[in-house]
Design a protein around this motif. Structure first.
Motif, PDB file in Angstrom:
ATOM      1  N   ILE A 268       0.821  -1.204   0.000  1.00 42.68           N
ATOM      2  CA  ILE A 268       0.000   0.000   0.000  1.00 42.68           C
ATOM      3  C   ILE A 268       0.857   1.257   0.000  1.00 42.68           C
ATOM      4  O   ILE A 268       1.793   1.389   0.793  1.00 42.68           O
ATOM      5  CB  ILE A 268      -0.925   0.029   1.242  1.00 42.68           C
ATOM      6  CG1 ILE A 268      -1.935  -1.115   1.170  1.00 42.68           C
ATOM      7  CG2 ILE A 268      -1.643   1.366   1.349  1.00 42.68           C
ATOM      8  CD1 ILE A 268      -2.848  -1.053  -0.025  1.00 42.68           C
TER       9      ILE A 268
ATOM     10  N   SER B 296     -13.240   6.911   1.678  1.00 46.83           N
ATOM     11  CA  SER B 296     -12.063   6.079   1.403  1.00 46.83           C
ATOM     12  C   SER B 296     -12.453   4.663   1.019  1.00 46.83           C
ATOM     13  O   SER B 296     -13.341   4.060   1.623  1.00 46.83           O
ATOM     14  CB  SER B 296     -11.152   6.041   2.641  1.00 46.83           C
ATOM     15  OG  SER B 296     -10.818   7.349   3.054  1.00 46.83           O
ATOM     16  N   LEU B 297     -11.767   4.133   0.025  1.00 46.12           N
ATOM     17  CA  LEU B 297     -12.017   2.778  -0.449  1.00 46.12           C
ATOM     18  C   LEU B 297     -11.711   1.741   0.627  1.00 46.12           C
ATOM     19  O   LEU B 297     -10.683   1.836   1.313  1.00 46.12           O
ATOM     20  CB  LEU B 297     -11.156   2.492  -1.682  1.00 46.12           C
ATOM     21  CG  LEU B 297     -11.556   3.185  -2.980  1.00 46.12           C
ATOM     22  CD1 LEU B 297     -10.420   3.088  -3.996  1.00 46.12           C
ATOM     23  CD2 LEU B 297     -12.821   2.573  -3.554  1.00 46.12           C
TER      24      LEU B 297
ATOM     25  N   PRO C 151      -4.851   3.452  -2.327  1.00 48.18           N
ATOM     26  CA  PRO C 151      -6.302   3.544  -2.110  1.00 48.18           C
ATOM     27  C   PRO C 151      -6.769   4.848  -1.467  1.00 48.18           C
ATOM     28  O   PRO C 151      -7.792   4.888  -0.784  1.00 48.18           O
ATOM     29  CB  PRO C 151      -6.545   2.372  -1.158  1.00 48.18           C
ATOM     30  CG  PRO C 151      -5.322   2.376  -0.289  1.00 48.18           C
ATOM     31  CD  PRO C 151      -4.179   2.827  -1.167  1.00 48.18           C
TER      32      PRO C 151
ATOM     33  N   SER D 240     -11.043  -1.240  -0.201  1.00 45.35           N
ATOM     34  CA  SER D 240     -10.462  -2.298  -1.037  1.00 45.35           C
ATOM     35  C   SER D 240      -9.338  -3.065  -0.357  1.00 45.35           C
ATOM     36  O   SER D 240      -9.181  -4.267  -0.584  1.00 45.35           O
ATOM     37  CB  SER D 240      -9.962  -1.704  -2.359  1.00 45.35           C
ATOM     38  OG  SER D 240      -9.175  -0.553  -2.129  1.00 45.35           O
ATOM     39  N   THR D 241      -8.546  -2.395   0.481  1.00 44.34           N
ATOM     40  CA  THR D 241      -7.460  -3.116   1.161  1.00 44.34           C
ATOM     41  C   THR D 241      -8.040  -4.197   2.072  1.00 44.34           C
ATOM     42  O   THR D 241      -7.572  -5.346   2.077  1.00 44.34           O
ATOM     43  CB  THR D 241      -6.603  -2.145   1.984  1.00 44.34           C
ATOM     44  OG1 THR D 241      -6.204  -1.052   1.152  1.00 44.34           O
ATOM     45  CG2 THR D 241      -5.371  -2.857   2.524  1.00 44.34           C
TER      46      THR D 241
ATOM     47  N   THR E  53      -9.990   0.254   7.232  1.00 42.46           N
ATOM     48  CA  THR E  53      -9.745   1.358   6.299  1.00 42.46           C
ATOM     49  C   THR E  53      -9.156   2.552   7.027  1.00 42.46           C
ATOM     50  O   THR E  53      -8.267   3.243   6.504  1.00 42.46           O
ATOM     51  CB  THR E  53     -11.052   1.744   5.585  1.00 42.46           C
ATOM     52  OG1 THR E  53     -11.583   0.592   4.918  1.00 42.46           O
ATOM     53  CG2 THR E  53     -10.825   2.847   4.562  1.00 42.46           C
TER      54      THR E  53
ATOM     55  N   SER F 135     -16.836   2.297  -0.345  1.00 41.72           N
ATOM     56  CA  SER F 135     -16.075   3.289   0.416  1.00 41.72           C
ATOM     57  C   SER F 135     -16.793   3.642   1.707  1.00 41.72           C
ATOM     58  O   SER F 135     -18.010   3.462   1.835  1.00 41.72           O
ATOM     59  CB  SER F 135     -15.871   4.560  -0.412  1.00 41.72           C
ATOM     60  OG  SER F 135     -15.106   4.305  -1.582  1.00 41.72           O
TER      61      SER F 135
ATOM     62  N   ARG G 291      -8.976  -1.510 -12.061  1.00 44.53           N
ATOM     63  CA  ARG G 291      -9.643  -1.530 -10.759  1.00 44.53           C
ATOM     64  C   ARG G 291     -10.873  -2.425 -10.737  1.00 44.53           C
ATOM     65  O   ARG G 291     -11.334  -2.815  -9.661  1.00 44.53           O
ATOM     66  CB  ARG G 291     -10.040  -0.105 -10.358  1.00 44.53           C
ATOM     67  CG  ARG G 291     -11.007   0.554 -11.320  1.00 44.53           C
ATOM     68  CD  ARG G 291     -11.263   1.992 -10.937  1.00 44.53           C
ATOM     69  NE  ARG G 291     -12.158   2.659 -11.863  1.00 44.53           N
ATOM     70  CZ  ARG G 291     -12.451   3.952 -11.817  1.00 44.53           C
ATOM     71  NH1 ARG G 291     -11.908   4.707 -10.885  1.00 44.53           N
ATOM     72  NH2 ARG G 291     -13.270   4.490 -12.698  1.00 44.53           N
TER      73      ARG G 291
END
Length: 316
Positions: A140, A231-232, A210, A234-235, A279, A219, A190
């Motif tokens: 990241i 904020s995404l 991200p 995704s992590t 997140t 998000s 993505r």
């Protein structure tokens, strides 16, 4: 970690390819711009650094809307700074942006041998530890002006694949993807979740940033410089679905002209059952990177454009 010949062989064996270049007349203006950038990528590095500084000053004038966004972001994130201090930081941020245009061009289409001189790479042992047992690793970072060049330099030491937002124009998408595949093992758009997960489950390394407000993907609002930032998650999602570890990757252009790449130990107890909490941890890690080198962050993005219900717009 692998050596350079092994990585080169791995890239040649990778089925990822941008396909044939789009050459219809509507793409010709883009190809002209790409050609100019590719030629600029071949200028001596000393000339690029010298040209990048005044180019940043020009961009600050020409990109009036983005300058206002950057100034607003600095005011939101550093309220305790004086007006004069924020003005200096704004100038430094645009200087960094001017130099970054040449760094991006070199990363995609040029030679980065000059950047390898004086390069410092710290924390490779953390990445190796995270890979124990064939585990995949999510690497990241944030949207810094040094982002693309640093990713290429790190590929000398670790076989990174990348996840990115595709370009709107087909010619630019082809040219940038072709450039990135010179050093990355793969590039995933993505929306290419399944192949990205497969890559991680097979023990691969996946790098992405991200930290931008985007309409695509799940998000949540979490703190960023003390303010709610959309904020995404995704992590959290990628780690949960793949079992991958998460390592943070900081990078900076030092005052002496060299570069430092720094990997941190894998986040402990990640992912949890709470996507918002995870997140928030990721955004806190990126905030720490920004505070270390604030002039090199990409402040021209409207990071706080979406706000929780009942809050006013922060950008005019």
């Amino acid at each position: 970690m692998t050596d350079r010949p092994a990585r080169a062989a791995a890239r040649q064996a990778t089925p990822f390819d941008p396909g044939p270049a789009p050459i219809q007349p509507s793409t010709w203006p883009v190809w002209l711009g790409v050609g100019v950038a590719a030629l600029a990528a071949r200028l001596p590095w000393s000339a690029q650094r010298a040209l990048g500084r005044p180019l940043g000053a020009v961009l600050k004038v020409v990109l009036g809307t983005r300058r206002k966004v950057a100034a607003r972001n600095l005011a939101l994130c550093f309220p305790d700074m004086s007006t004069a201090e924020r003005a200096r930081l704004l100038d430094q941020a645009f200087t960094a942006l001017g130099v970054a245009l040449f760094e991006f061009a070199r990363a995609w289409w040029g030679d980065v041998a000059p950047m390898r001189k004086g390069l410092r790479v710290e924390g490779l042992e953390h990445l190796k530890a995270a890979q124990a047992g064939g585990r995949g690793v999510i690497v990241i970072s944030g949207h810094f002006t040094t982002l693309e060049l640093s990713a290429r330099l790190m590929c000398d030491y670790a076989p990174l694949a990348g996840m990115y937002r595709p370009h709107a124009t087909s010619a630019m998408e082809w040219a940038v993807k072709r450039g990135r595949l010179r050093y990355a093992t793969a590039m995933f758009g993505r929306d290419e979740l399944r192949p990205a997960l497969k890559h991680l489950k097979q023990g691969g390394l996946l790098w992405f940033a991200p930290d931008q407000d985007t309409r695509r993907g799940e998000s949540v609002f979490v703190p960023f410089f003390g303010r709610p930032a959309y904020s995404l998650t995704s992590t959290h999602q990628l780690a949960r679905l793949s079992g991958a570890a998460v390592v943070t990757f900081a990078h900076e252009r030092r005052p002496d002209g060299g570069y430092t790449l720094r990997l941190s130990p894998a986040l402990e107890d990640f992912p949890s059952n709470d996507a918002t909490a995870d997140t928030a941890r990721v955004m806190a890690a990126i905030e720490a990177m920004v505070r270390a080198v604030p002039a090199q962050y990409l402040w021209i993005h409207r990071r706080f454009k979406r706000q929780p219900e009942g809050r006013g717009q922060l950008y005019k």
